[in-house]
Motif scaffolding. Structure first.
Motif, mmCIF file in Angstrom:
data_model
loop_
_atom_site.group_PDB
_atom_site.id
_atom_site.type_symbol
_atom_site.label_atom_id
_atom_site.label_comp_id
_atom_site.label_asym_id
_atom_site.label_seq_id
_atom_site.Cartn_x
_atom_site.Cartn_y
_atom_site.Cartn_z
ATOM 1 N N GLU A 253 0.832 -1.203 0.000
ATOM 2 C CA GLU A 253 0.000 0.000 0.000
ATOM 3 C C GLU A 253 0.867 1.255 0.000
ATOM 4 N N LEU A 254 0.306 2.352 -0.516
ATOM 5 C CA LEU A 254 0.973 3.646 -0.509
ATOM 6 C C LEU A 254 0.320 4.536 0.539
ATOM 7 N N ALA A 255 1.133 5.013 1.473
ATOM 8 C CA ALA A 255 0.622 5.874 2.546
ATOM 9 C C ALA A 255 0.474 7.307 2.031
ATOM 10 N N PRO A 256 -0.494 8.042 2.555
ATOM 11 C CA PRO A 256 -0.701 9.413 2.078
ATOM 12 C C PRO A 256 0.341 10.387 2.600
ATOM 13 N N SER A 257 0.676 11.352 1.768
ATOM 14 C CA SER A 257 1.496 12.486 2.175
ATOM 15 C C SER A 257 0.515 13.580 2.599
ATOM 16 N N LEU A 258 0.753 14.181 3.762
ATOM 17 C CA LEU A 258 -0.234 15.089 4.356
ATOM 18 C C LEU A 258 -0.030 16.546 3.933
ATOM 19 N N HIS A 259 -1.040 17.372 4.247
ATOM 20 C CA HIS A 259 -0.980 18.828 4.088
ATOM 21 C C HIS A 259 -0.775 19.243 2.630
ATOM 22 N N VAL A 260 -1.455 18.553 1.704
ATOM 23 C CA VAL A 260 -1.342 18.912 0.286
ATOM 24 C C VAL A 260 -2.737 19.072 -0.311
ATOM 25 N N GLN A 261 -3.579 19.838 0.384
ATOM 26 C CA GLN A 261 -4.902 20.089 -0.181
ATOM 27 C C GLN A 261 -4.762 20.758 -1.552
ATOM 28 N N GLN A 262 -3.852 21.713 -1.623
ATOM 29 C CA GLN A 262 -3.487 22.347 -2.888
ATOM 30 C C GLN A 262 -1.980 22.222 -3.047
ATOM 31 N N THR A 263 -1.548 21.868 -4.258
ATOM 32 C CA THR A 263 -0.109 21.705 -4.476
ATOM 33 C C THR A 263 0.576 23.056 -4.631
ATOM 34 N N ASN A 264 1.864 23.049 -4.469
ATOM 35 C CA ASN A 264 2.688 24.244 -4.614
ATOM 36 C C ASN A 264 2.460 24.857 -5.998
ATOM 37 N N PRO A 265 2.027 26.117 -6.079
ATOM 38 C CA PRO A 265 1.733 26.723 -7.379
ATOM 39 C C PRO A 265 2.958 26.882 -8.268
ATOM 40 N N HIS A 266 4.156 26.744 -7.678
ATOM 41 C CA HIS A 266 5.381 26.842 -8.471
ATOM 42 C C HIS A 266 5.768 25.514 -9.106
ATOM 43 N N ILE A 267 4.932 24.493 -8.905
ATOM 44 C CA ILE A 267 5.190 23.173 -9.498
ATOM 45 C C ILE A 267 4.022 22.815 -10.403
ATOM 46 N N ASP A 268 4.298 22.588 -11.685
ATOM 47 C CA ASP A 268 3.272 22.158 -12.631
ATOM 48 C C ASP A 268 3.370 20.640 -12.767
ATOM 49 N N PHE A 269 2.634 19.923 -11.919
ATOM 50 C CA PHE A 269 2.722 18.468 -11.925
ATOM 51 C C PHE A 269 2.217 17.858 -13.223
ATOM 52 N N SER A 270 1.410 18.595 -13.978
ATOM 53 C CA SER A 270 0.900 18.054 -15.240
ATOM 54 C C SER A 270 2.015 17.854 -16.263
ATOM 55 N N GLN A 271 3.160 18.525 -16.054
ATOM 56 C CA GLN A 271 4.294 18.389 -16.965
ATOM 57 C C GLN A 271 5.365 17.455 -16.408
ATOM 58 N N THR A 272 4.983 16.674 -15.401
ATOM 59 C CA THR A 272 5.926 15.748 -14.772
ATOM 60 C C THR A 272 5.346 14.332 -14.753
ATOM 61 N N PRO A 273 6.176 13.329 -14.491
ATOM 62 C CA PRO A 273 5.647 11.963 -14.363
ATOM 63 C C PRO A 273 5.018 11.694 -13.008
#
Length: 466
Positions: A233-253
């Protein structure tokens, strides 16, 4: 502490490793490693190198972090390293610092072939690791994304794995507005994803759960990944209701793991590949480390062999010789109760011979001892019940062949064949050939040294037991 004080305090960091070597009588390399936040992952890398160079046969590597003086917090406050919210918001919006955490952890490392041959419980396989430094940057504590990408790429090449087969990354992820975007940039460069591909790799950080353990941060990440592999199982990483606006995860794997989920084995080029994870640990002074961990999948044949009759001894029905020991009888009763209770909850998947081998070879033999012969799980449970119920009786009624109890002092008071290792080998061999297993347990309970591993040949595998 003035000059007039007659008490001197020793604070030599070398003793962190050297005292362990002294206490355990280890003779191989003994190093205290300080690369700041990447110390414990660096120690694992160096331990693997020592194993490869045959400087040692087994290695213990890990890290410890404690906060014992206010000067640390004064320094972190002056440098504006601390979170204003009292939590690590790894990859989350508004993260402005970290919270120091305390912890200690270590792993026991062996070459894989030896661990398999020794029948050890294997939690994971280190496929590769790498170290480097960020060199000159815009500031001493400013990370270098190119250096991070390089150390990750080198670890992947050493492991001989395609980045597409990495399905989880345990990131450094301190939760800072500057550090997190730089880390994602370095990871993305190392993974070299086609922008048209969808995200395929989960990412998270234990720092969001337990804080930044600094020198022990790497071993905290390794422990988290090993537990995820163990449970699938993968455990959750906390406190990420909204991701850092300086990171565009859509352009990452990558996609931040925000909830508990099954860790599926990925399919790459039509093939199902094992669960694999990358673990990053980046020191504040620029010392970087990355490690590739893979699940260990026990061949089905191993378990089948473990439960086959022991043909070496010419026996068709070899019972399990269950051994328990403790410092005193009170603790021995606790041991028996723990084993009994654990068997009642997990007995459907446990085999008597597996339990016997694990308890014989994976536990220190202490002074007060209990031995039980059992063919089946039901028989073992009944005999453990009998022992627990009769504890404290001057002469247990009906003890008979239910169990064998003794103290090492009994062997010390009657030296000779009971304590002579070579004589005991011959006795054990004869008893086993005659099917007199109770003699083996009786001798062991009175302090005899039994070479348990020799009874199993290649058919051995340790499993987690109480």
């Amino acid at each position: 502490y003035g000059a007039e004080s007659s008490i001197a305090l020793s604070g030599n960091p070398a003793s962190i490793a050297n005292r362990v070597s002294y206490f355990c009588n280890f003779r191989g390399p003994s190093l205290a490693v300080d690369t700041m936040c990447s110390s414990s992952l660096t120690s694992i890398h160096l331990a693997c190198q020592s194993l490869r160079q045959n400087e040692c046969q087994v290695a213990v590597a890990g890290g410890v972090n404690v906060s014992v003086h206010p000067n640390k917090y004064i320094m972190l406050s002056q440098g504006r390293f601390l979170s204003s919210k009292g939590r690590c918001e790894s990859f989350g919006e508004g993260g402005d610092g970290y919270v120091p955490g305390e912890g200690v952890g270590a792993v026991l490392l062996k070459p894989l072939a030896r661990a398999v041959a020794d029948g050890d419980r294997i939690y994971g396989v280190i496929k590769g690791s790498a170290l480097n430094h960020g060199g000159k940057t815009n500031g001493y504590t400013v990370p270098n994304p190119n250096a991070q990408a390089d150390v990750i790429g080198r670890a992947l090449r050493e492991a001989g794995v395609d980045p597409r087969t990495i399905s989880y990354v345990e990131a450094h992820g301190t939760g800072t507005s500057l550090g997190d975007p730089i880390e994602i940039a370095g990871l993305s460069k190392a993974f070299q994803q086609d922008p048209s591909e969808e995200a395929y790799c989960a990412i998270g950080s234990a720092k969001s759960n337990i804080g930044h353990a600094e020198s022990a941060a790497g071993i905290a990440g390794v422990t988290k990944v090993l537990l995820q592999l163990q449970h699938g199982e993968l455990a959750p990483s906390l406190h990420v209701q909204q991701t850092n606006p300086h990171i565009d995860f859509s352009q990452t794997p990558f996609t931040v793991q925000r909830e508990l989920d099954v860790w599926e084995r990925p399919r790459v080029d039509g093939q199902i590949v094992p669960r694999r994870a990358g673990i990053s640990s980046f020191g504040a002074g620029g010392a970087n480390a990355h490690l590739i961990l893979e699940e260990y999948r026990e061949p089905d044949l191993t378990r089948e062999k473990m439960n086959e009759p022991n043909e070496q001894n010419g026996q068709n029905e070899v019972p399990g010789m269950i051994v328990l020991s403790a410092k005193n009888e009170e603790r021995l009763v606790v041991q028996a109760c723990q084993l009994r209770d654990a068997l009642r909850t997990g007995q459907s998947s446990w085999k008597v011979r597996e339990i016997a081998y694990t308890l014989q070879t994976g536990r220190e033999a202490m002074e007060v001892r209990l031995g039980v012969l059992a063919q089946t799980m039901e028989e073992l449970l009944a005999k453990l019940d009998s022992y627990v119920e009769q504890v404290g009786q001057a002469e247990p009624a009906g003890k008979g062949n239910l169990y064998y109890q003794g103290h090492v002092k009994q062997g010390q008071e009657h030296p000779g064949w009971l304590t002579d290792e070579e004589d005991m080998k011959e006795n054990v061999k004869r008893w086993l050939s005659q099917g007199r297993y109770e003699h083996v347990l009786d001798a062991w309970s009175r302090g005899a040294v039994i070479q348990w591993m020799e009874l199993y040949g290649d058919n051995r595998q340790q499993h987690p037991r109480p």
